[in-house]
Design a protein around this motif. Structure first.
Motif, PDB file in Angstrom:
ATOM      1  N   PHE A   1     -10.561  27.786  37.026  1.00  0.00           N
ATOM      2  CA  PHE A   1     -11.414  28.437  38.028  1.00  0.00           C
ATOM      3  C   PHE A   1     -12.576  27.513  38.345  1.00  0.00           C
ATOM      4  CE2 PHE A   1      -9.221  31.634  35.602  1.00  0.00           C
ATOM      5  CZ  PHE A   1      -8.752  32.491  36.565  1.00  0.00           C
ATOM      6  N   GLU A   2     -12.915  27.402  39.602  1.00  0.00           N
ATOM      7  CA  GLU A   2     -13.950  26.459  40.033  1.00  0.00           C
ATOM      8  C   GLU A   2     -15.289  26.722  39.351  1.00  0.00           C
ATOM      9  OE1 GLU A   2     -15.401  23.115  41.543  1.00  0.00           O
ATOM     10  OE2 GLU A   2     -13.311  23.738  41.672  1.00  0.00           O
ATOM     11  N   GLY A   3     -15.699  27.983  39.226  1.00  0.00           N
ATOM     12  CA  GLY A   3     -16.981  28.290  38.588  1.00  0.00           C
ATOM     13  C   GLY A   3     -17.011  27.850  37.136  1.00  0.00           C
ATOM     14  N   ASP A   4     -15.916  28.072  36.414  1.00  0.00           N
ATOM     15  CA  ASP A   4     -15.841  27.642  35.019  1.00  0.00           C
ATOM     16  C   ASP A   4     -15.820  26.119  34.944  1.00  0.00           C
ATOM     17  OD1 ASP A   4     -15.428  28.289  32.113  1.00  0.00           O
ATOM     18  OD2 ASP A   4     -13.619  27.099  32.494  1.00  0.00           O
ATOM     19  N   LYS A   5     -15.092  25.487  35.845  1.00  0.00           N
ATOM     20  CA  LYS A   5     -15.044  24.021  35.864  1.00  0.00           C
ATOM     21  C   LYS A   5     -16.439  23.439  36.067  1.00  0.00           C
ATOM     22  CE  LYS A   5     -13.203  20.195  38.538  1.00  0.00           C
ATOM     23  NZ  LYS A   5     -12.467  19.826  39.737  1.00  0.00           N
ATOM     24  N   GLN A   6     -17.221  24.008  36.979  1.00  0.00           N
ATOM     25  CA  GLN A   6     -18.582  23.521  37.222  1.00  0.00           C
ATOM     26  C   GLN A   6     -19.464  23.713  35.992  1.00  0.00           C
ATOM     27  OE1 GLN A   6     -19.961  25.416  40.824  1.00  0.00           O
ATOM     28  NE2 GLN A   6     -18.362  24.458  42.059  1.00  0.00           N
ATOM     29  N   PHE A   7     -19.358  24.874  35.361  1.00  0.00           N
ATOM     30  CA  PHE A   7     -20.131  25.151  34.150  1.00  0.00           C
ATOM     31  C   PHE A   7     -19.778  24.158  33.050  1.00  0.00           C
ATOM     32  CE2 PHE A   7     -20.390  27.153  29.976  1.00  0.00           C
ATOM     33  CZ  PHE A   7     -21.727  27.528  29.947  1.00  0.00           C
ATOM     34  N   PHE A   8     -18.502  23.964  32.823  1.00  0.00           N
ATOM     35  CA  PHE A   8     -17.990  23.072  31.781  1.00  0.00           C
ATOM     36  C   PHE A   8     -18.405  21.629  32.055  1.00  0.00           C
ATOM     37  CE2 PHE A   8     -14.048  20.911  29.992  1.00  0.00           C
ATOM     38  CZ  PHE A   8     -14.362  21.122  28.666  1.00  0.00           C
ATOM     39  N   THR A   9     -18.243  21.178  33.277  1.00  0.00           N
ATOM     40  CA  THR A   9     -18.603  19.798  33.647  1.00  0.00           C
ATOM     41  C   THR A   9     -20.077  19.537  33.398  1.00  0.00           C
ATOM     42  OG1 THR A   9     -16.843  19.695  35.293  1.00  0.00           O
ATOM     43  CG2 THR A   9     -18.650  18.126  35.546  1.00  0.00           C
TER      44      THR A   9
ATOM     45  N   GLN B   1     -25.816  37.609  26.654  1.00  0.00           N
ATOM     46  CA  GLN B   1     -25.539  38.187  27.971  1.00  0.00           C
ATOM     47  C   GLN B   1     -24.495  37.346  28.701  1.00  0.00           C
ATOM     48  OE1 GLN B   1     -26.867  41.057  28.959  1.00  0.00           O
ATOM     49  NE2 GLN B   1     -25.725  41.005  30.860  1.00  0.00           N
ATOM     50  N   PRO B   2     -23.376  37.963  29.130  1.00  0.00           N
ATOM     51  CA  PRO B   2     -22.374  37.212  29.898  1.00  0.00           C
ATOM     52  C   PRO B   2     -22.936  36.769  31.253  1.00  0.00           C
ATOM     53  CG  PRO B   2     -21.502  39.337  29.186  1.00  0.00           C
ATOM     54  CD  PRO B   2     -22.972  39.339  28.899  1.00  0.00           C
ATOM     55  N   GLN B   3     -22.432  35.635  31.713  1.00  0.00           N
ATOM     56  CA  GLN B   3     -22.783  35.115  33.035  1.00  0.00           C
ATOM     57  C   GLN B   3     -21.516  35.105  33.884  1.00  0.00           C
ATOM     58  OE1 GLN B   3     -24.622  31.201  32.625  1.00  0.00           O
ATOM     59  NE2 GLN B   3     -25.301  31.773  30.586  1.00  0.00           N
ATOM     60  N   MET B   4     -21.615  35.544  35.128  1.00  0.00           N
ATOM     61  CA  MET B   4     -20.469  35.542  36.027  1.00  0.00           C
ATOM     62  C   MET B   4     -20.241  34.125  36.537  1.00  0.00           C
ATOM     63  SD  MET B   4     -18.025  37.224  37.435  1.00  0.00           S
ATOM     64  CE  MET B   4     -18.449  38.907  36.995  1.00  0.00           C
ATOM     65  N   LEU B   5     -19.013  33.642  36.413  1.00  0.00           N
ATOM     66  CA  LEU B   5     -18.655  32.315  36.897  1.00  0.00           C
ATOM     67  C   LEU B   5     -17.785  32.374  38.147  1.00  0.00           C
ATOM     68  CD1 LEU B   5     -17.776  30.492  33.539  1.00  0.00           C
ATOM     69  CD2 LEU B   5     -19.918  30.391  34.835  1.00  0.00           C
ATOM     70  N   ASP B   6     -16.978  33.423  38.267  1.00  0.00           N
ATOM     71  CA  ASP B   6     -16.076  33.577  39.418  1.00  0.00           C
ATOM     72  C   ASP B   6     -15.915  35.065  39.704  1.00  0.00           C
ATOM     73  OD1 ASP B   6     -13.744  33.926  41.058  1.00  0.00           O
ATOM     74  OD2 ASP B   6     -13.092  31.918  40.480  1.00  0.00           O
ATOM     75  N   PRO B   7     -16.732  35.606  40.604  1.00  0.00           N
ATOM     76  CA  PRO B   7     -16.685  37.047  40.874  1.00  0.00           C
ATOM     77  C   PRO B   7     -15.320  37.537  41.365  1.00  0.00           C
ATOM     78  CG  PRO B   7     -18.657  36.066  41.845  1.00  0.00           C
ATOM     79  CD  PRO B   7     -17.803  34.941  41.359  1.00  0.00           C
TER      80      PRO B   7
END
Length: 184
Positions: free
Chosen positions: A31-39, A166-172
């Motif tokens: 998922f793009e949001g997770d990829k950005q967070f991870f990168t 607290q969870p953070q939303m990465l890809d709604p």
């Protein structure tokens, strides 16, 4: 040895898997949001630590200093294919010794898998970033941690003294979140 901050990173399916039955991370778990967070996290890390089957395959990957766990060396050896990598057999050398050999005396170590590697550091993580894709299932897949699926990833983390933040939303659109699990 000065303090190293140890952080773990994984995205898992609803059933706690990080790869499919062929030990490959499927596109369904990307998922793009997770990829950005991870990168961004890996770009901040001083050292990346992973097993021989894990790799982030990003533009900055060749420039990152890394430790690769393997049984193919006796203790510690340079990686002949990557001048920024050190090969490490935990049976032959301690984590502290390999960090010293790699020139890392302080900073952040990002542990990115696989399951055996994650398990080695369960009692040492300062924070573990657990990303979850609740609509993806990987039957007969590769569990993210030792003990999964008998226990959930969350139960494994909690059993090692980590507590969910607290969870953070990465890809709604896909309900993909990341939750920091911090040592109490």
């Amino acid at each position: 040895m000065p303090a190293l901050r140890i952080e773990g990173y994984v995205i898992v399916s609803a059933d706690g898997m990080l790869a499919n039955a062929s030990n490959v991370m499927p596109d369904d778990l990307k998922f793009e949001g997770d990829k950005q967070f991870f990168t961004a996290a890996l770009d901040r890390a001083d050292l990346i630590l992973h097993g021989r089957n894990s790799f982030e395959d990003q533009p900055n990957s060749p420039r990152r200093k890394r430790l690769i766990l393997t049984r193919k060396v006796r203790a510690i050896a340079p990686d002949p294919s990557n001048p920024n990598a050190t090969l490490w057999n935990p049976a032959g050398a301690s984590f502290e010794a390999v960090c010293e050999q790699a020139g890392i005396r302080a900073g952040t170590v990002a542990v990115i898998g696989g399951p055996f590697v994650f398990g080695m550091f369960m009692d040492r993580y300062d924070v573990f970033w657990l990303s979850q894709a609740p609509h993806v299932r990987l039957p007969d897949g590769e569990p993210c941690f030792p003990g999964v699926p008998a226990r959930s990833p969350q139960q494994v983390l909690a059993s090692h003294g980590l507590r969910a933040g607290q969870p953070q939303m990465l890809d709604p659109a896909a309900d993909v979140t990341v939750t920091p699990w911090r040592r109490t």
